[in-house]
Design a protein around this motif. Structure first.
Motif, mmCIF file in Angstrom:
data_model
loop_
_atom_site.group_PDB
_atom_site.id
_atom_site.type_symbol
_atom_site.label_atom_id
_atom_site.label_comp_id
_atom_site.label_asym_id
_atom_site.label_seq_id
_atom_site.Cartn_x
_atom_site.Cartn_y
_atom_site.Cartn_z
ATOM 1 N N GLY A 368 0.838 -1.192 0.000
ATOM 2 C CA GLY A 368 0.000 0.000 0.000
ATOM 3 C C GLY A 368 0.868 1.234 0.000
ATOM 4 N N ARG A 369 0.274 2.335 -0.435
ATOM 5 C CA ARG A 369 1.027 3.577 -0.474
ATOM 6 C C ARG A 369 1.275 4.101 0.934
ATOM 7 N NH1 ARG A 369 1.382 5.177 -5.637
ATOM 8 N NH2 ARG A 369 -0.185 4.420 -7.125
ATOM 9 N N SER A 370 2.148 5.092 1.038
ATOM 10 C CA SER A 370 2.461 5.689 2.335
ATOM 11 C C SER A 370 1.197 6.276 2.953
ATOM 12 C CB SER A 370 3.513 6.787 2.150
ATOM 13 O OG SER A 370 3.817 7.386 3.378
ATOM 14 N N GLY A 371 0.970 5.957 4.241
ATOM 15 C CA GLY A 371 -0.213 6.444 4.926
ATOM 16 C C GLY A 371 -1.424 5.558 4.799
ATOM 17 N N SER A 372 -1.245 4.377 4.188
ATOM 18 C CA SER A 372 -2.395 3.480 3.987
ATOM 19 C C SER A 372 -2.718 2.678 5.242
ATOM 20 C CB SER A 372 -2.120 2.530 2.816
ATOM 21 O OG SER A 372 -0.963 1.741 3.073
ATOM 22 N N GLY A 373 -1.815 2.654 6.238
ATOM 23 C CA GLY A 373 -2.099 1.958 7.493
ATOM 24 C C GLY A 373 -1.217 0.762 7.772
ATOM 25 N N LYS A 374 -0.165 0.558 6.991
ATOM 26 C CA LYS A 374 0.683 -0.621 7.179
ATOM 27 C C LYS A 374 1.375 -0.598 8.534
ATOM 28 C CE LYS A 374 3.276 0.020 3.552
ATOM 29 N NZ LYS A 374 2.746 1.354 3.172
ATOM 30 N N SER A 375 1.996 0.540 8.878
ATOM 31 C CA SER A 375 2.705 0.629 10.161
ATOM 32 C C SER A 375 1.742 0.490 11.334
ATOM 33 C CB SER A 375 3.456 1.955 10.249
ATOM 34 O OG SER A 375 4.449 2.038 9.251
ATOM 35 N N THR A 376 0.552 1.039 11.204
ATOM 36 C CA THR A 376 -0.439 0.917 12.279
ATOM 37 C C THR A 376 -0.825 -0.539 12.486
ATOM 38 O OG1 THR A 376 -1.303 3.117 11.724
ATOM 39 C CG2 THR A 376 -2.706 1.685 13.067
ATOM 40 N N LEU A 377 -0.987 -1.269 11.396
ATOM 41 C CA LEU A 377 -1.330 -2.685 11.494
ATOM 42 C C LEU A 377 -0.225 -3.473 12.201
ATOM 43 C CD1 LEU A 377 -3.066 -5.126 10.874
ATOM 44 C CD2 LEU A 377 -2.134 -5.172 8.558
ATOM 45 N N VAL A 378 1.030 -3.162 11.872
ATOM 46 C CA VAL A 378 2.154 -3.841 12.536
ATOM 47 C C VAL A 378 2.161 -3.509 14.030
ATOM 48 C CG1 VAL A 378 4.671 -3.939 12.694
ATOM 49 C CG2 VAL A 378 3.566 -3.987 10.458
ATOM 50 N N ASN A 379 1.927 -2.255 14.382
ATOM 51 C CA ASN A 379 1.892 -1.858 15.797
ATOM 52 C C ASN A 379 0.761 -2.557 16.546
ATOM 53 O OD1 ASN A 379 4.102 -0.101 15.840
ATOM 54 N ND2 ASN A 379 2.889 1.597 15.058
ATOM 55 N N LEU A 380 -0.354 -2.797 15.872
ATOM 56 C CA LEU A 380 -1.456 -3.524 16.502
ATOM 57 C C LEU A 380 -1.080 -4.984 16.726
ATOM 58 C CD1 LEU A 380 -4.503 -2.060 14.545
ATOM 59 C CD2 LEU A 380 -3.968 -1.677 16.942
ATOM 60 N N LEU A 381 -0.407 -5.589 15.752
ATOM 61 C CA LEU A 381 0.005 -6.985 15.908
ATOM 62 C C LEU A 381 1.038 -7.134 17.030
ATOM 63 C CD1 LEU A 381 0.309 -8.301 12.234
ATOM 64 C CD2 LEU A 381 -1.339 -9.006 13.968
ATOM 65 N N LEU A 382 1.896 -6.139 17.189
ATOM 66 C CA LEU A 382 2.902 -6.184 18.248
ATOM 67 C C LEU A 382 2.347 -5.693 19.584
ATOM 68 C CD1 LEU A 382 5.905 -4.800 16.196
ATOM 69 C CD2 LEU A 382 5.636 -7.129 17.006
ATOM 70 N N ARG A 383 1.125 -5.239 19.584
ATOM 71 C CA ARG A 383 0.443 -4.697 20.763
ATOM 72 C C ARG A 383 1.137 -3.470 21.340
ATOM 73 N NH1 ARG A 383 -2.496 -7.817 25.249
ATOM 74 N NH2 ARG A 383 -3.438 -5.749 25.286
ATOM 75 N N PHE A 384 1.745 -2.691 20.450
ATOM 76 C CA PHE A 384 2.153 -1.358 20.852
ATOM 77 C C PHE A 384 0.919 -0.465 20.913
ATOM 78 C CE2 PHE A 384 6.399 -2.412 18.719
ATOM 79 C CZ PHE A 384 6.889 -2.939 19.893
ATOM 80 N N LEU A 385 -0.116 -0.874 20.179
ATOM 81 C CA LEU A 385 -1.423 -0.228 20.197
ATOM 82 C C LEU A 385 -2.477 -1.313 20.351
ATOM 83 C CD1 LEU A 385 -0.996 2.110 17.074
ATOM 84 C CD2 LEU A 385 -0.672 2.785 19.460
ATOM 85 N N ASP A 386 -3.634 -0.948 20.879
ATOM 86 C CA ASP A 386 -4.791 -1.835 20.914
ATOM 87 C C ASP A 386 -5.886 -1.226 20.059
ATOM 88 O OD1 ASP A 386 -3.897 -3.949 22.431
ATOM 89 O OD2 ASP A 386 -4.393 -2.996 24.338
ATOM 90 N N PRO A 387 -6.611 -2.032 19.268
ATOM 91 C CA PRO A 387 -7.624 -1.474 18.361
ATOM 92 C C PRO A 387 -8.753 -0.791 19.126
ATOM 93 C CG PRO A 387 -7.751 -3.872 18.438
ATOM 94 C CD PRO A 387 -6.522 -3.496 19.176
ATOM 95 N N ASP A 388 -9.283 0.286 18.527
ATOM 96 C CA ASP A 388 -10.444 0.964 19.103
ATOM 97 C C ASP A 388 -11.712 0.145 18.893
ATOM 98 O OD1 ASP A 388 -8.822 3.104 19.811
ATOM 99 O OD2 ASP A 388 -9.177 4.138 17.914
ATOM 100 N N GLU A 389 -11.716 -0.624 17.838
ATOM 101 C CA GLU A 389 -12.879 -1.465 17.529
ATOM 102 C C GLU A 389 -12.401 -2.725 16.826
ATOM 103 O OE1 GLU A 389 -14.121 0.781 13.359
ATOM 104 O OE2 GLU A 389 -15.005 1.467 15.254
ATOM 105 N N GLY A 390 -13.243 -3.743 16.850
ATOM 106 C CA GLY A 390 -12.867 -5.020 16.249
ATOM 107 C C GLY A 390 -11.960 -5.821 17.175
ATOM 108 N N SER A 391 -11.427 -6.926 16.652
ATOM 109 C CA SER A 391 -10.593 -7.807 17.470
ATOM 110 C C SER A 391 -9.523 -8.476 16.622
ATOM 111 C CB SER A 391 -11.453 -8.877 18.159
ATOM 112 O OG SER A 391 -12.043 -9.718 17.181
ATOM 113 N N ILE A 392 -8.454 -8.902 17.302
ATOM 114 C CA ILE A 392 -7.376 -9.682 16.694
ATOM 115 C C ILE A 392 -7.278 -10.984 17.485
ATOM 116 C CG2 ILE A 392 -4.931 -9.755 16.081
ATOM 117 C CD1 ILE A 392 -4.912 -6.715 16.146
#
Length: 578
Positions: A368-392
């Motif tokens: 995906g292009r820059s800003g498409s959410g790739k880094s955010t997805l990686v941070n969610l998988l590593l649990r540096f962040l927790d999703p506001d909605e949905g589940s992993i």
């Protein structure tokens, strides 16, 4: 007093309470001293008593003086040791909390400012806890103790003390309000200076390469001058408040002395009582004067405490208690269901309604292009962040219900730019699994292709590589990152295009190591180059935080969607897709 910080450090209550109690006992001993001294003077000079007549009073006076000295010494010891313990506990909590928050938080902060807060900021809390907070309590308790004794003795003098007492704190508030405002600005200035200075040091090679070192030196000097100016302004207000405080105290004591003198001449008060009140008057104002002396330290501590509390109050990923999904070494089946996340302060979501499956033992490329959410997805998988909605979920177990550290034992990351710490090659690999043996570390390093360059180092695996791996090339640093992943042996592997900055020859060497590392694991590759995408079992395309399409390279290229446009933008050959 910063009550939030006071509540966060439980041991502070014990030490501050003990310091206040000892200070109160020292004040009680001082009152006893003054009572005994007044009686001795009255009996000797007015009663004509000899040494034998006042011997018992003098012995009691010396005992009271000894008790006062012992209480003051104990108070200082308890206060200082308590402050050191509070600093140690708070610094540990601050560091642990920043580590729990992870890179997702640190990326939005300036490293130098965080470092200044954890070092200089915590140091400023020593006088805050050791002197200012105990003195706040004593400035309320000790005058009450004096008044309780003076009022029955001479109610008019007690009333005069009671009336003049509020003048001092009122003046402290009026003058100190300006000082506190400038103190906050000074703390902001020192934080900005620390952040700017560290940024300049880290970017010094770039500045020298482009001939900008002189200009940057001027900017550092300007920031330093701003801090000097703020500091001098704070000191000016601090000295002014001290002058006002001492002047008002002297006026209040003089007023009491004149009143007592007039009444003594008129015969409305006895000499012993008048002399005792005159001796107790400075002790009545002493705690307030000492509070004014320590107010400067209190304001510094309060300014630092506000920033420390702000960091500690930043919510970290929640820790669950669920059982781990599978033992290390078994591939995980990871599934994201309607995942959404919005960064604080942002209006647009970084991810929205994202559903993506990572089947066990497969390799998925995320493009995906820059800003498409790739880094955010990686941070969610590593649990540096927790999703506001949905589940992993991993093997059907919600990741959010797992303890953070337990989940991260199942994930290995090979980033695009690995961070190497000051230490040896061995220590930098070892950190992936500290309980591993040296033989396991060397075996993992050999599988990652580190053996060739380690053999050339002066001390082999014991060679100090410098801050951020200064002695190593980019390719050698990447091999250490891969060695860490081999040593960790986690079932879920996240690769953030570790070969994007390598030359073709080095990239080919890495490809073999990465292929071996990926065997038997669930792999997510954040792909920036098309030659990485070709080897993936499945490709997921992100667009504006949503899953635009997913499939194999051939399927997506023929579909004519976002992936085909990305491929077309780079001529269908290697190159960056984001």
């Amino acid at each position: 007093m910063n009550r939030d910080l006071f509540r966060k450090v439980g041991s502070a209550r014990l030490f501050v309470g003990a310091a206040v109690a000892l200070g109160f006992l020292a004040a009680g001993a001082t009152v006893a001293q003054m009572i005994l001294l007044a009686r001795v003077v009255d009996r000797v000079f007015l009663g004509g008593a000899d040494l034998a007549g006042v011997r018992d009073l003098l012995l009691l006076f010396l005992a009271a003086a000894g008790l006062r000295a012992a209480f003051i010494w104990a108070r200082e010891v308890v206060a200082q040791r308590g402050a050191v313990r509070v600093k140690s506990e708070l610094r540990s909590r601050l560091l642990a909390h920043v580590l729990r928050l992870g890179p997702a938080y640190a990326r939005g902060e300036r490293t130098g400012e965080l470092t200044t807060t954890a070092t200089e900021g915590v140091e400023k809390l020593e006088p805050y806890f050791a002197r200012y907070l105990p003195q706040m309590a004593l400035s309320a308790l000790v005058p009450v103790l004096v008044l309780v004794y003076v009022f029955p003795l001479d109610w008019s003098s007690g009333a005069l003390l009671l009336v003049t007492a509020p003048v001092i704190p009122i003046m402290m508030i009026l003058v100190g309000g300006y000082a506190e405002e400038h103190m906050q600005r000074q703390w902001t200035a020192i934080s900005r200076m620390g952040a700017h200075f560290l940024d300049s040091l880290q970017g010094l090679p770039t500045l020298k390469a482009f001939g900008r070192a002189a200009e940057e030196g001027e900017r550092v000097a300007a920031v330093s001058e701003e801090f000097r100016r703020r500091t001098m302004k704070v000191l000016k207000f601090a000295f002014l408040s001290g002058l006002v405080l001492e002047f008002m105290t002297a006026v209040a004591i003089a007023l009491i002395a004149v009143t007592l003198g007039v009444r003594l001449i008129s015969g409305s008060v006895a000499f012993e009582e008048a002399f005792l009140v005159l001796l107790l008057a400075p002790e009545f104002y002493r705690p307030l004067r000492e509070l004014g002396v320590h107010r400067h330290a209190g304001m510094e501590g309060k300014a630092a405490a506000e920033r420390i509390v702000q960091i500690l109050d930043t919510p970290s990923p929640a820790s669950g208690t669920a059982r781990s999904p599978s033992p290390s070494g078994n591939a995980l089946a990871v599934e994201l269901s309607d995942v959404g996340y919005t960064y604080p302060g942002s209006q647009a979501p970084a991810l929205s309604g994202l559903s993506l499956a990572l089947p066990a033992g497969t390799r998925t490329a995320l493009v995906g292009r820059s800003g498409s959410g790739k880094s955010t997805l990686v941070n969610l998988l590593l649990r540096f962040l927790d999703p506001d909605e949905g589940s992993i979920t991993a093997d059907g177990v919600p990741v959010a219900e797992l303890p953070v550290e337990a989940w991260r034992e199942h994930v290995a990351l090979v980033p695009q730019r690995p961070h190497l710490f000051y230490g040896s090659v061995l220590e930098n690999v070892w950190m992936a699994r500290p309980e591993a043996s040296r033989a396991e570390v060397e075996r993992a390093s050999k599988r990652a292709g580190c053996e060739a360059f380690v053999r050339r180092l002066p001390a082999g695996y014991e060679t100090q590589i410098g801050e951020r791996g200064l002695r190593l090339s980019g390719g050698e640093a990447q091999r250490i990152a891969i060695a860490r992943a081999f040593l960790k042996d986690a079932p879920l592997l996240v690769l953030d295009e570790p070969t994007s900055s390598l030359d073709p020859e080095s990239e080919e060497i890495f490809k073999d190591a990465l292929d071996e590392l990926s065997e038997g694991r669930t792999v997510l590759v954040v792909a920036h180059r098309l030659n990485t995408v070709y080897s993936a079992d499945r490709i997921a395309v992100l667009e504006d935080g949503r899953l635009a399409e997913a499939g194999t390279h051939a399927e997506l290229k023929n579909r004519g969607g976002p992936y085909a446009r990305l491929v077309g933008a780079y001529g269908g050959t290697g190159g960056a897709t984001a």
